[in-house]
Design an enzyme around this catalytic site. Structure first.
Site, short mmCIF file in Angstrom:
data_model
loop_
_atom_site.label_atom_id
_atom_site.label_comp_id
_atom_site.label_asym_id
_atom_site.label_seq_id
_atom_site.Cartn_x
_atom_site.Cartn_y
_atom_site.Cartn_z
N HIS A 255 0.72 -1.21 -0.04
CA HIS A 255 0.34 -0.23 -0.13
C HIS A 255 1.00 1.10 -0.16
O HIS A 255 0.15 2.43 -0.51
CB HIS A 255 -0.85 0.42 1.23
CG HIS A 255 -1.92 -0.99 1.16
ND1 HIS A 255 -3.12 -1.03 1.79
CD2 HIS A 255 -2.54 -0.93 0.22
CE1 HIS A 255 -3.74 -1.57 2.04
NE2 HIS A 255 -3.31 -2.35 0.61
N HIS A 269 -1.79 -2.75 -7.86
CA HIS A 269 -2.30 -3.04 -6.74
C HIS A 269 -1.39 -4.74 -6.66
O HIS A 269 -0.54 -5.06 -5.42
CB HIS A 269 -4.02 -3.73 -6.64
CG HIS A 269 -4.27 -4.07 -4.86
ND1 HIS A 269 -3.74 -2.99 -3.74
CD2 HIS A 269 -3.89 -5.31 -4.67
CE1 HIS A 269 -4.33 -3.78 -2.42
NE2 HIS A 269 -4.01 -5.31 -3.32
P1 NAD Z 1 -9.52 -3.22 -11.27
O1 NAD Z 1 -11.05 -2.97 -10.72
O2 NAD Z 1 -9.26 -2.02 -11.51
O3 NAD Z 1 -9.21 -4.27 -12.89
C1 NAD Z 1 -8.65 -3.89 -12.98
C2 NAD Z 1 -8.05 -3.29 -14.74
O4 NAD Z 1 -8.38 -4.74 -15.30
C3 NAD Z 1 -9.27 -1.91 -14.60
O5 NAD Z 1 -9.09 -1.63 -15.96
C4 NAD Z 1 -10.33 -2.81 -15.19
O6 NAD Z 1 -11.36 -2.03 -16.45
C5 NAD Z 1 -10.03 -4.23 -16.17
N1 NAD Z 1 -10.66 -5.30 -16.00
C6 NAD Z 1 -11.08 -6.07 -15.11
N2 NAD Z 1 -11.75 -6.85 -15.79
C7 NAD Z 1 -11.74 -7.26 -17.36
C8 NAD Z 1 -11.82 -8.20 -18.29
N3 NAD Z 1 -12.06 -9.36 -17.32
N4 NAD Z 1 -11.15 -7.72 -19.39
C9 NAD Z 1 -10.84 -6.51 -19.56
N5 NAD Z 1 -10.74 -6.07 -18.59
C10 NAD Z 1 -10.58 -5.98 -17.71
O7 NAD Z 1 -8.39 -3.51 -10.53
P2 NAD Z 1 -8.63 -4.69 -9.94
O8 NAD Z 1 -7.28 -6.03 -9.78
O9 NAD Z 1 -9.10 -6.26 -10.30
O10 NAD Z 1 -8.34 -4.99 -8.22
C11 NAD Z 1 -8.12 -3.68 -7.24
C12 NAD Z 1 -9.00 -3.37 -5.99
O11 NAD Z 1 -9.47 -4.02 -5.45
C13 NAD Z 1 -8.34 -2.34 -5.38
O12 NAD Z 1 -8.90 -1.80 -4.99
C14 NAD Z 1 -8.16 -3.05 -3.83
O13 NAD Z 1 -8.04 -2.10 -2.87
C15 NAD Z 1 -8.93 -4.05 -4.01
N6 NAD Z 1 -8.87 -5.37 -3.40
C16 NAD Z 1 -10.31 -5.35 -2.67
C17 NAD Z 1 -10.18 -6.18 -1.83
C18 NAD Z 1 -11.39 -6.85 -0.80
O14 NAD Z 1 -12.13 -7.76 -0.12
N7 NAD Z 1 -12.33 -5.89 -1.08
C19 NAD Z 1 -9.37 -6.97 -1.98
C20 NAD Z 1 -8.22 -6.89 -3.20
C21 NAD Z 1 -7.84 -5.99 -3.31
#
Ligand code: NAD
Length: 370
Positions: A255, A269
């Site tokens: 973080h 992340h």
């Molecule tokens: P994200 O949601 O931004 O997705 C990453 C990128 O991939 C984005 O540009 C999105 O548009 C794209 N994308 C997603 N699915 C796709 C698909 N099937 N095809 C094409 N593009 C696609 O990020 P992430 O990595 O999925 O998640 C990171 C976030 O999750 C952070 O904000 C983090 O803090 C959070 N997080 C939350 C928890 C929780 O327990 N709530 C746990 C871990 C991480």
């Protein structure tokens, strides 16, 4: 028949739910929702990227089942975990006249799950949430467990709520459109489960990494194993008063690095978590807690997966140790001035240490920047 390959039950009493994992499940989503949530209308929160490839699949499926739905689209990326987008999504839910008995679907990665989940927790004092994770990270981690929220200028995930989904539907085929860099970032969270308390899983990942990246059967198996792991931890400690904190392995360093690089494209992340996990192992080794060869093994595996593993791997470099320490101190895993870190005695042997000396961390970071 829906193509459900794995079902994981999250036994949380009246908040219990299933995680359904399988190929092309979006095509079955309408039938599944019609059976489990008859008579509901759905607000589908997604981002502009996922809206292009996955949203039409879900819409067709809901249409075929005769279910009413309204799409709510926000920009892609971490920047959408903001007050502004929370307001937009919440108002859009109300404008679509979704009632308390209707449901919000989060179709997207962790950003959408966190944002839509938080909006669902406050709109009409709480609406049902259905997670349809489309990134690897969301399928193995963020869609399960009920943590929702947005970022604040003060730091990441500092505003939010616990709001368990009523169902998680993970369609493996959505990962086919995910960018390779995003897939690798999600893989860091997969590795994390092995490093926490499942040495066998880490060894299995070493043997199966190529098949997981290639989209073979090992991919679904890996995702199901991660979900089972997370479900177990969440059942034991839903509100993170104890063991759930182990899931933050690598996250305190991670973080701080994400904050330092502006929560953007310079460091995703999962990439921050990858570097953070290597640092957590190296720091544990320096404290004499863990064998140093384990750090090398973890680093080699993450590197082979195409992930950054050192501060030097971050494009454009990182800020001063002082800046990083300020970010670490601001992280929510700090209690009354003492630093809490997830440290380890070796692969699969992570533990919570609530009394870490900030000066030792600062010295360690100084040394790590070489
Ligand atoms: P994200 O949601 O931004 O997705 C990453 C990128 O991939 C984005 O540009 C999105 O548009 C794209 N994308 C997603 N699915 C796709 C698909 N099937 N095809 C094409 N593009 C696609 O990020 P992430 O990595 O999925 O998640 C990171 C976030 O999750 C952070 O904000 C983090 O803090 C959070 N997080 C939350 C928890 C929780 O327990 N709530 C746990 C871990 C991480």
């Amino acid at each position: 028949m829906p193509a459900i390959a794995h079902t994981v039950h999250v036994a949380l009493g009246e908040r219990a739910y299933d995680i359904l994992i399988g190929d092309r499940l979006l095509e079955d989503a309408g039938a599944i929702l019609a059976e489990r949530f008859p008579g509901r209308r759905f607000g589908i929160v997604t981002d502009a990227t996922v809206a292009q490839t996955q949203l039409p699949r879900l819409q067709r499926s809901l249409d075929a089942a005769g279910l009413l739905h309204t799409p709510i689209i926000v920009p892609a990326g971490e920047g959408s975990k903001s007050w502004a987008q929370l307001q937009y999504v919440t108002e859009a839910i109300l404008a679509a006249r979704l009632e308390r008995g209707d449901a919000v679907i989060a179709l997207g990665g962790g950003v959408i799950g966190d944002l839509a989940g938080f909006a669902a927790s406050i709109a009409r004092r709480g609406m049902d949430l259905i997670q349809m994770p489309t990134s690897l990270l969301a399928q193995v981690d963020s869609s399960v467990g009920g943590k929702t929220g947005i970022n604040s200028p003060h730091g990441k995930n500092l505003v939010g709520a616990f709001h368990q989904p009523r169902l998680v539907l993970a369609d493996l085929s959505t990962l086919d459109t995910l960018a390779p860099r995003q897939f690798a970032a999600g893989y860091a969270e997969v590795v994390k489960y092995g490093l926490i308390d499942d040495e066998d899983f880490f060894f299995w990942l070493e043997a199966n990494r190529a098949e997981i990246f290639g989209g073979g059967a090992a991919r679904g198996e890996a995702i199901a194993r991660c979900c089972r792991h997370k479900a177990r931890v969440v059942i034991e400690d839903e509100r993170e008063q104890g063991v759930r904190a182990l899931l933050n392995l690598g996250h305190t360093f991670g973080h701080a690095l994400e904050k330092d690089t502006g929560f953007g494209d310079r460091l995703l992340h999962g990439e921050g978590v990858a570097i953070g996990m290597v640092l957590a192992h190296a720091f544990s080794a320096r404290l004499g807690l863990a064998p140093s060869q384990d750090t090398g093994r973890v680093q080699a595996h993450l590197q082979a997966a195409g992930l950054p593993t050192t501060l030097g791997d971050i494009a454009g470099g990182v800020g001063s140790t002082q800046t990083l320490m300020a970010a670490i101190a601001q992280d929510k895993k700090v209690s009354r001035g003492a630093l809490t870190f997830i440290l380890t005695r070796g692969i699969g042997q992570a533990f919570i240490e609530r009394n870490v000396d900030p000066a030792a961390v600062a010295q360690f970071l100084d040394d790590m920047r070489g």
